[in-house]
Write a protein that holds these residues in place. Structure first.
Motif, mmCIF file in Angstrom:
data_model
loop_
_atom_site.group_PDB
_atom_site.id
_atom_site.type_symbol
_atom_site.label_atom_id
_atom_site.label_comp_id
_atom_site.label_asym_id
_atom_site.label_seq_id
_atom_site.Cartn_x
_atom_site.Cartn_y
_atom_site.Cartn_z
ATOM 1 N N MET A 18 20.483 3.633 6.065
ATOM 2 C CA MET A 18 20.614 2.328 4.785
ATOM 3 C C MET A 18 19.634 1.322 5.346
ATOM 4 O O MET A 18 18.749 1.592 4.297
ATOM 5 N N ASP A 19 19.918 0.564 6.300
ATOM 6 C CA ASP A 19 18.823 -0.581 6.752
ATOM 7 C C ASP A 19 17.892 -0.548 6.320
ATOM 8 O O ASP A 19 16.943 -1.229 6.143
ATOM 9 N N LEU A 20 17.426 0.773 7.360
ATOM 10 C CA LEU A 20 15.650 1.017 7.355
ATOM 11 C C LEU A 20 15.603 1.262 5.867
ATOM 12 O O LEU A 20 14.451 0.785 5.193
ATOM 13 N N ASN A 21 16.096 1.872 5.086
ATOM 14 C CA ASN A 21 16.082 2.333 3.720
ATOM 15 C C ASN A 21 15.677 0.899 2.814
ATOM 16 O O ASN A 21 14.746 0.982 2.041
ATOM 17 N N LYS A 22 16.319 0.295 3.050
ATOM 18 C CA LYS A 22 16.696 -1.396 2.438
ATOM 19 C C LYS A 22 15.393 -1.736 2.655
ATOM 20 O O LYS A 22 14.211 -2.288 2.008
ATOM 21 N N GLU A 23 14.722 -1.510 3.578
ATOM 22 C CA GLU A 23 14.001 -3.060 4.838
ATOM 23 C C GLU A 23 12.005 -2.119 3.972
ATOM 24 O O GLU A 23 11.828 -3.144 3.842
ATOM 25 N N ILE A 24 12.100 -0.417 3.926
ATOM 26 C CA ILE A 24 11.162 0.104 3.160
ATOM 27 C C ILE A 24 10.964 -0.316 2.151
ATOM 28 O O ILE A 24 9.907 -0.994 1.563
ATOM 29 N N LEU A 25 12.292 -0.278 0.932
ATOM 30 C CA LEU A 25 11.958 -0.222 0.093
ATOM 31 C C LEU A 25 11.737 -2.078 -0.462
ATOM 32 O O LEU A 25 10.088 -2.202 -1.386
ATOM 33 N N ASN A 26 11.977 -3.431 0.166
ATOM 34 C CA ASN A 26 11.655 -4.412 0.724
ATOM 35 C C ASN A 26 9.724 -4.354 0.411
ATOM 36 O O ASN A 26 9.858 -4.806 -0.057
ATOM 37 N N LYS A 27 9.482 -4.259 1.658
ATOM 38 C CA LYS A 27 8.560 -3.600 2.281
ATOM 39 C C LYS A 27 7.108 -3.091 1.107
ATOM 40 O O LYS A 27 5.855 -3.145 0.638
ATOM 41 N N VAL A 28 7.671 -1.741 0.352
ATOM 42 C CA VAL A 28 6.923 -1.277 -1.126
ATOM 43 C C VAL A 28 6.672 -2.071 -1.914
ATOM 44 O O VAL A 28 5.648 -2.667 -2.549
ATOM 45 N N GLN A 29 8.073 -3.197 -2.253
ATOM 46 C CA GLN A 29 8.145 -3.999 -3.325
ATOM 47 C C GLN A 29 6.815 -5.336 -2.718
ATOM 48 O O GLN A 29 6.597 -5.650 -3.242
ATOM 49 N N ASP A 30 6.889 -5.405 -1.204
ATOM 50 C CA ASP A 30 6.428 -6.612 -1.198
ATOM 51 C C ASP A 30 4.078 -6.407 -0.754
ATOM 52 O O ASP A 30 3.496 -6.488 -1.738
ATOM 53 N N VAL A 31 4.288 -5.051 -0.762
ATOM 54 C CA VAL A 31 2.769 -4.561 -0.998
ATOM 55 C C VAL A 31 2.589 -3.853 -2.386
ATOM 56 O O VAL A 31 1.441 -4.233 -2.371
ATOM 57 N N LEU A 32 4.048 -4.244 -3.841
ATOM 58 C CA LEU A 32 2.921 -3.735 -4.621
ATOM 59 C C LEU A 32 2.890 -5.450 -5.419
ATOM 60 O O LEU A 32 1.945 -5.380 -6.388
ATOM 61 N N THR A 33 2.980 -6.108 -4.734
ATOM 62 C CA THR A 33 2.527 -7.620 -5.530
ATOM 63 C C THR A 33 1.535 -7.908 -5.361
ATOM 64 O O THR A 33 0.843 -8.427 -6.436
ATOM 65 N N SER A 34 0.678 -7.319 -4.428
ATOM 66 C CA SER A 34 -0.509 -8.110 -4.246
ATOM 67 C C SER A 34 -1.710 -6.213 -4.269
ATOM 68 O O SER A 34 -3.018 -6.774 -4.378
ATOM 69 N N ALA A 35 -0.856 -5.356 -4.404
ATOM 70 C CA ALA A 35 -1.525 -4.282 -4.004
ATOM 71 C C ALA A 35 -2.526 -3.663 -6.143
ATOM 72 O O ALA A 35 -2.530 -4.463 -6.601
ATOM 73 N N THR A 36 -3.523 -3.547 -5.429
ATOM 74 C CA THR A 36 -4.781 -2.579 -6.181
ATOM 75 C C THR A 36 -4.356 -1.667 -6.686
ATOM 76 O O THR A 36 -3.228 -0.664 -6.385
ATOM 77 N N ASP A 37 -5.348 -0.889 -7.639
ATOM 78 C CA ASP A 37 -5.283 0.338 -8.108
ATOM 79 C C ASP A 37 -5.167 1.129 -7.728
ATOM 80 O O ASP A 37 -4.429 2.115 -7.478
ATOM 81 N N GLU A 38 -5.641 1.152 -6.710
ATOM 82 C CA GLU A 38 -6.032 2.291 -5.730
ATOM 83 C C GLU A 38 -5.889 2.104 -4.795
ATOM 84 O O GLU A 38 -5.095 3.829 -4.498
ATOM 85 N N ASP A 39 -4.869 0.893 -4.179
ATOM 86 C CA ASP A 39 -4.019 0.994 -3.090
ATOM 87 C C ASP A 39 -2.824 1.693 -3.839
ATOM 88 O O ASP A 39 -2.274 2.670 -2.781
ATOM 89 N N LYS A 40 -2.079 0.960 -5.184
ATOM 90 C CA LYS A 40 -1.385 2.115 -5.897
ATOM 91 C C LYS A 40 -1.483 3.428 -5.799
ATOM 92 O O LYS A 40 -0.090 4.973 -5.585
ATOM 93 N N ARG A 41 -2.587 3.558 -6.122
ATOM 94 C CA ARG A 41 -3.014 5.475 -6.403
ATOM 95 C C ARG A 41 -2.800 6.248 -4.740
ATOM 96 O O ARG A 41 -2.441 7.233 -4.891
ATOM 97 N N VAL A 42 -3.046 5.023 -4.017
ATOM 98 C CA VAL A 42 -3.175 5.801 -2.155
ATOM 99 C C VAL A 42 -1.609 6.255 -2.395
ATOM 100 O O VAL A 42 -1.427 6.757 -1.735
ATOM 101 N N LEU A 43 -0.679 4.981 -2.536
ATOM 102 C CA LEU A 43 0.411 5.314 -1.526
ATOM 103 C C LEU A 43 1.141 6.522 -3.098
ATOM 104 O O LEU A 43 2.247 6.985 -2.105
ATOM 105 N N THR A 44 0.852 6.602 -3.719
ATOM 106 C CA THR A 44 1.066 7.747 -4.428
ATOM 107 C C THR A 44 1.444 9.144 -3.843
ATOM 108 O O THR A 44 1.646 9.994 -3.882
ATOM 109 N N GLN A 45 -0.539 8.714 -3.803
ATOM 110 C CA GLN A 45 -0.530 10.563 -3.211
ATOM 111 C C GLN A 45 0.209 10.665 -2.053
ATOM 112 O O GLN A 45 0.565 11.484 -1.436
ATOM 113 N N VAL A 46 0.395 9.269 -0.776
ATOM 114 C CA VAL A 46 1.329 9.933 0.238
ATOM 115 C C VAL A 46 2.875 9.803 -0.034
ATOM 116 O O VAL A 46 3.674 10.586 0.777
#
Lengths: 162, 162, 162, 162
Positions: free
Chosen positions: A1-29
């Motif tokens: 649960m905590d870990l899930n929240k941590e991951i979601l926060n990290k995703v939001q943090d990543v998305l703040t500054s992510a390029t389109d390419e970054d998002k494409r790679v993350l989606t692929q993962v």
């Protein structure tokens, strides 16, 4: 649960500054994680690379789409992914030809990089040159989607008890 | 914006059924994306593999942690990652030794897999055997964290204008 | 004159204790020297190995008889001769496909030894995978006279001014 | 007897038109036959190449003189001889480290040719990377007499009952 929240926060943090390419790679993962969970893949890396098998007679054909996930620092497919594709295709072919109580582990592999890995996809045609009770020797050719020979490889496998 | 939402939904979906290992792998990918965004890495795959360089004199040492991200179907490091580490370490070493207007691209590589990739980390020691104006020949040894020789490789590079 | 006499004396000395196999090998060397003198061969080793070329379309086929001259310490063809055959066949093929002012020199070669080199003869089928202006990549398969795959190899060549 | 006479006639015939280089090569072959007969060599080719071993600790050093016998068509050492030297040195090293009831047979070998084989002699330094009960992995470096790195190689061996 905590870990899930941590991951979601990290995703939001990543998305703040992510390029389109970054998002494409993350989606692929993320798609890869889903596919692996659904049992389509046994390993993370092949789920991320989206390997697909088209077997044909004595050979095994394995393909991957070319995406930014695969890029090296000069924006062509990283030689490591070409090697991963070759190793996986040759190893999968051998594993399909041996008894279930055995597994093929790579003992050596050599690759010649012939043309830049560019285009829509890479397709690897793997062939068995020798299949004994303890070892196997294989080779493969890797083409892109317009038929350019991108790489050629050979590899040996030990056949060991699982 | 829309894409961000889509990604967040996909993350939540993935987390619903994710194993601890899945979460660890996803975290590793997210950390990689952050590191790449911060300029620590030029490629996605090295950011995910968390390569770190410890140069020492004529050699280049590059290390990666062994994590589930690297696993093959029998839970040791996938030979493709060993190849990626070797290729990256040897290529990085060559790139550091050549003029800035040139870049090294792999022409061929051969690996001998000697011991299973298990333990905490892999460390690759790369050495230049020959550095000409148009080509370079290199070799490397890959050890795990307790000093076991996991793989040995050799590779050639073309030095081409960027 | 003196040297000729010295050689003849040495031959007589050798023949005193020579086995039939020794005599067969010496005869093969003498025939090679004659063939080379007649312009059939450019190098001593190919004249001794009695290489013969049967070209067929895109490939080049080169054969050698299996004789005691080729034996290793366990009475099969020495891997070095298999390598020499592979290198010579692939190099000859490249040299036939490039302008006369260039010559192909081997930059790397890898061989997989698959079955013992036994039988009457070895036949090497060499193929070009890539032919550029500065380099070429080739591969070959070596069979014995009953069609057993004895070895597979790949090699790269630099194309340099003569 | 008859065969001896035939050989002597052939020698005389060869000597009629032989160049100094031809005579030097023939002398080298005759010396090799004598050395092999005296038990100094187990194979014809190593007796002709005049391999000599200088062992030093964990490594094995094997040297050969550079003579016209070794020449390729552009008057440097034929890559096949470099391969033969590498294979012989690595194989000999392994054979010296394994029980007497086993023999090492080459399963694969890869060579990088780095500098032309010119000078007075080639010296091969072979090292064992792995020695198991069924296989061994080795590598070697080949230098000429002024210390230039001429070639680097790696090879694997099966250890089989004699």
């Amino acid at each position: 649960m905590d870990l899930n929240k941590e991951i979601l926060n990290k995703v939001q943090d990543v998305l703040t500054s992510a390029t389109d390419e970054d998002k494409r790679v993350l989606t692929q993962v993320l798609n890869g994680l889903q596919s692996k969970h659904n049992g389509e893949y046994k390993t993370y890396i092949t789920s991320f690379m989206k390997t697909s098998i088209q077997e044909s007679g004595e050979q095994l054909e394995m393909s991957i789409p070319i995406t930014p996930f695969l890029s090296n620092s000069v924006d062509i497919v990283h030689g490591g992914f070409t090697a991963t594709l070759a190793d996986t295709a040759m190893g999968t072919l051998v594993n399909r030809r041996i008894p279930e109580n055995l597994v093929a582990v790579t003992s050596e592999m050599k690759l010649n990089y012939i043309a830049p890995g560019v285009g829509e996809a890479l397709r690897c045609e793997a062939t068995i040159l020798h299949l004994g009770s303890k070892t196997s020797v294989t080779e493969c050719k890797i083409y892109n989607d317009v038929g350019t020979l991108v790489a050629a490889a050979s590899g040996s496998f030990y056949l060991i008890p699982r």
